[in-house]
Design a protein around this motif. Structure first.
Motif, PDB file in Angstrom:
ATOM      1  N   ALA A  24      -8.708   1.023  -4.711  1.00  0.00           N
ATOM      2  CA  ALA A  24      -8.471   0.140  -3.558  1.00  0.00           C
ATOM      3  C   ALA A  24      -8.896   0.828  -2.264  1.00  0.00           C
ATOM      4  O   ALA A  24      -9.525   0.213  -1.394  1.00  0.00           O
ATOM      5  CB  ALA A  24      -6.999  -0.266  -3.500  1.00  0.00           C
ATOM      6  N   LYS A  25      -8.580   2.100  -2.151  1.00  0.00           N
ATOM      7  CA  LYS A  25      -8.948   2.865  -0.959  1.00  0.00           C
ATOM      8  C   LYS A  25     -10.465   3.000  -0.839  1.00  0.00           C
ATOM      9  O   LYS A  25     -11.023   2.893   0.255  1.00  0.00           O
ATOM     10  CB  LYS A  25      -8.285   4.242  -1.015  1.00  0.00           C
ATOM     11  CG  LYS A  25      -8.448   5.054   0.239  1.00  0.00           C
ATOM     12  CD  LYS A  25      -7.658   6.339   0.160  1.00  0.00           C
ATOM     13  CE  LYS A  25      -7.827   7.137   1.424  1.00  0.00           C
ATOM     14  NZ  LYS A  25      -7.032   8.369   1.395  1.00  0.00           N
ATOM     15  N   ALA A  73       0.829  -1.214   0.000  1.00  0.00           N
ATOM     16  CA  ALA A  73       0.000   0.000   0.000  1.00  0.00           C
ATOM     17  C   ALA A  73       0.859   1.258   0.000  1.00  0.00           C
ATOM     18  O   ALA A  73       0.594   2.206  -0.741  1.00  0.00           O
ATOM     19  CB  ALA A  73      -0.946   0.002   1.190  1.00  0.00           C
ATOM     20  N   LEU A 128      -9.542  -1.927   0.374  1.00  0.00           N
ATOM     21  CA  LEU A 128      -8.435  -2.849   0.098  1.00  0.00           C
ATOM     22  C   LEU A 128      -7.070  -2.237   0.406  1.00  0.00           C
ATOM     23  O   LEU A 128      -6.088  -2.961   0.525  1.00  0.00           O
ATOM     24  CB  LEU A 128      -8.465  -3.335  -1.353  1.00  0.00           C
ATOM     25  CG  LEU A 128      -9.467  -4.433  -1.660  1.00  0.00           C
ATOM     26  CD1 LEU A 128      -9.495  -4.732  -3.153  1.00  0.00           C
ATOM     27  CD2 LEU A 128      -9.152  -5.688  -0.879  1.00  0.00           C
ATOM     28  N   ASP A 129      -7.019  -0.921   0.568  1.00  0.00           N
ATOM     29  CA  ASP A 129      -5.745  -0.294   0.937  1.00  0.00           C
ATOM     30  C   ASP A 129      -5.272  -0.816   2.288  1.00  0.00           C
ATOM     31  O   ASP A 129      -4.076  -1.056   2.484  1.00  0.00           O
ATOM     32  CB  ASP A 129      -5.849   1.233   0.933  1.00  0.00           C
ATOM     33  CG  ASP A 129      -6.907   1.770   1.901  1.00  0.00           C
ATOM     34  OD1 ASP A 129      -7.960   1.103   2.086  1.00  0.00           O
ATOM     35  OD2 ASP A 129      -6.697   2.857   2.464  1.00  0.00           O
ATOM     36  N   THR A 131     -14.484  -4.249  -5.817  1.00  0.00           N
ATOM     37  CA  THR A 131     -13.771  -5.230  -4.989  1.00  0.00           C
ATOM     38  C   THR A 131     -13.472  -6.478  -5.803  1.00  0.00           C
ATOM     39  O   THR A 131     -12.355  -6.999  -5.782  1.00  0.00           O
ATOM     40  CB  THR A 131     -14.604  -5.593  -3.738  1.00  0.00           C
ATOM     41  OG1 THR A 131     -14.828  -4.399  -2.977  1.00  0.00           O
ATOM     42  CG2 THR A 131     -13.901  -6.626  -2.886  1.00  0.00           C
ATOM     43  N   LEU A 184     -10.708  -5.687  -8.398  1.00  0.00           N
ATOM     44  CA  LEU A 184      -9.384  -5.505  -7.813  1.00  0.00           C
ATOM     45  C   LEU A 184      -8.823  -6.800  -7.242  1.00  0.00           C
ATOM     46  O   LEU A 184      -7.623  -7.066  -7.367  1.00  0.00           O
ATOM     47  CB  LEU A 184      -9.401  -4.412  -6.746  1.00  0.00           C
ATOM     48  CG  LEU A 184      -9.685  -2.991  -7.256  1.00  0.00           C
ATOM     49  CD1 LEU A 184      -9.594  -1.995  -6.115  1.00  0.00           C
ATOM     50  CD2 LEU A 184      -8.773  -2.591  -8.392  1.00  0.00           C
ATOM     51  N   THR A 185      -9.668  -7.622  -6.616  1.00  0.00           N
ATOM     52  CA  THR A 185      -9.153  -8.887  -6.080  1.00  0.00           C
ATOM     53  C   THR A 185      -8.762  -9.838  -7.204  1.00  0.00           C
ATOM     54  O   THR A 185      -8.010 -10.779  -6.979  1.00  0.00           O
ATOM     55  CB  THR A 185     -10.144  -9.570  -5.113  1.00  0.00           C
ATOM     56  OG1 THR A 185     -11.391  -9.799  -5.773  1.00  0.00           O
ATOM     57  CG2 THR A 185     -10.345  -8.741  -3.858  1.00  0.00           C
ATOM     58  N   VAL A 231       0.532  -8.237  -6.289  1.00  0.00           N
ATOM     59  CA  VAL A 231      -0.465  -7.325  -6.831  1.00  0.00           C
ATOM     60  C   VAL A 231      -0.094  -6.938  -8.256  1.00  0.00           C
ATOM     61  O   VAL A 231       1.036  -6.524  -8.532  1.00  0.00           O
ATOM     62  CB  VAL A 231      -0.585  -6.053  -5.953  1.00  0.00           C
ATOM     63  CG1 VAL A 231      -1.699  -5.156  -6.469  1.00  0.00           C
ATOM     64  CG2 VAL A 231      -0.847  -6.432  -4.502  1.00  0.00           C
ATOM     65  N   LEU A 270      -3.790  -4.259   1.758  1.00  0.00           N
ATOM     66  CA  LEU A 270      -2.473  -4.170   1.121  1.00  0.00           C
ATOM     67  C   LEU A 270      -1.421  -3.541   2.038  1.00  0.00           C
ATOM     68  O   LEU A 270      -0.240  -3.565   1.728  1.00  0.00           O
ATOM     69  CB  LEU A 270      -2.564  -3.412  -0.199  1.00  0.00           C
ATOM     70  CG  LEU A 270      -3.451  -4.087  -1.257  1.00  0.00           C
ATOM     71  CD1 LEU A 270      -3.540  -3.242  -2.511  1.00  0.00           C
ATOM     72  CD2 LEU A 270      -2.972  -5.494  -1.566  1.00  0.00           C
TER      73      LEU A 270
END
Length: 193
Positions: free
Chosen positions: A58-59, A45, A63-64, A103, A106-107, A75, A67
């Motif tokens: 992500a934020k 992150a 997810l930030d 989500t 990004l995942t 990633v 990370l």
């Protein structure tokens, strides 16, 4: 709709909670000693450009914090230019109704464990020209080579080339890619290739 969104968020949270706990098909699920020694001084992150579209997305979905956690994670970070070509939820991460889709997207760009470019390359060679990589979102990507470059293919045939590999962090590694990969529609998984 609320139930589906809640279930999607719960599934994503469970996928995040289970990351790095061993049950992955990836070649390297625990950070090897050599990778730990070569790790950077910042988390994934903290290593990402805080103004990048990937980090901002992500934020927006929390997810930030993942990370920034213990990991380890690999990633796949698309460029801002690649994000600019995407339509739908990823083009507007600030909207709460886009949270589940963001989500999931990004995942799809996060692999559990530390998977260095060398690991992917060996897996491709050992797999007869391709390797299937499990993502944190429970889907798969197919890795192949074009010359010396590693190319990742999503379920729809979209491709992203690794443009910068093995940016090491204390909790994993970052590979920069030139495209945004799309998880399978509706959550069903069919290996690409």
């Amino acid at each position: 709709m609320k139930t589906t969104l809640s279930l999607s968020l719960c599934a994503a949270a469970l996928a995040l909670a289970g990351c790095g706990q061993g049950n992955s098909n990836n070649a390297a699920t625990a950070q090897p000693d050599a990778a730990q020694e070569a790790a950077g001084e910042k988390t994934i992150a903290a290593s990402l450009d805080q103004n990048s579209r990937f980090f901002q997305a992500a934020k927006a979905v929390g997810l930030d914090a993942t990370l920034a956690g213990p990991g380890p994670y690999t990633v796949l970070v698309p460029t801002d230019e690649a994000f600019g070509k995407v339509q739908g939820a990823l083009s507007d991460p600030a909207k709460p109704e886009n949270r589940a889709e963001i989500t999931r997207a990004l995942t799809y760009h996060i692999l559990p464990g530390v998977v260095l470019a060398e690991d992917i390359s060996k897996a491709i060679d050992n797999g007869g020209g391709k390797a299937v990589l499990a993502t944190m979102g429970g889907e798969t990507l197919t890795a192949t080579k074009e010359g010396d470059a590693i190319v990742l293919t999503d379920s729809a045939g979209g491709k992203a080339k690794v443009t910068q590999a093995d940016v090491k962090a204390t909790n994993g590694v970052i590979h920069h890619v030139d495209a945004v990969l799309a998880p399978p529609a509706g959550g069903g998984d069919k290996p690409a290739g």
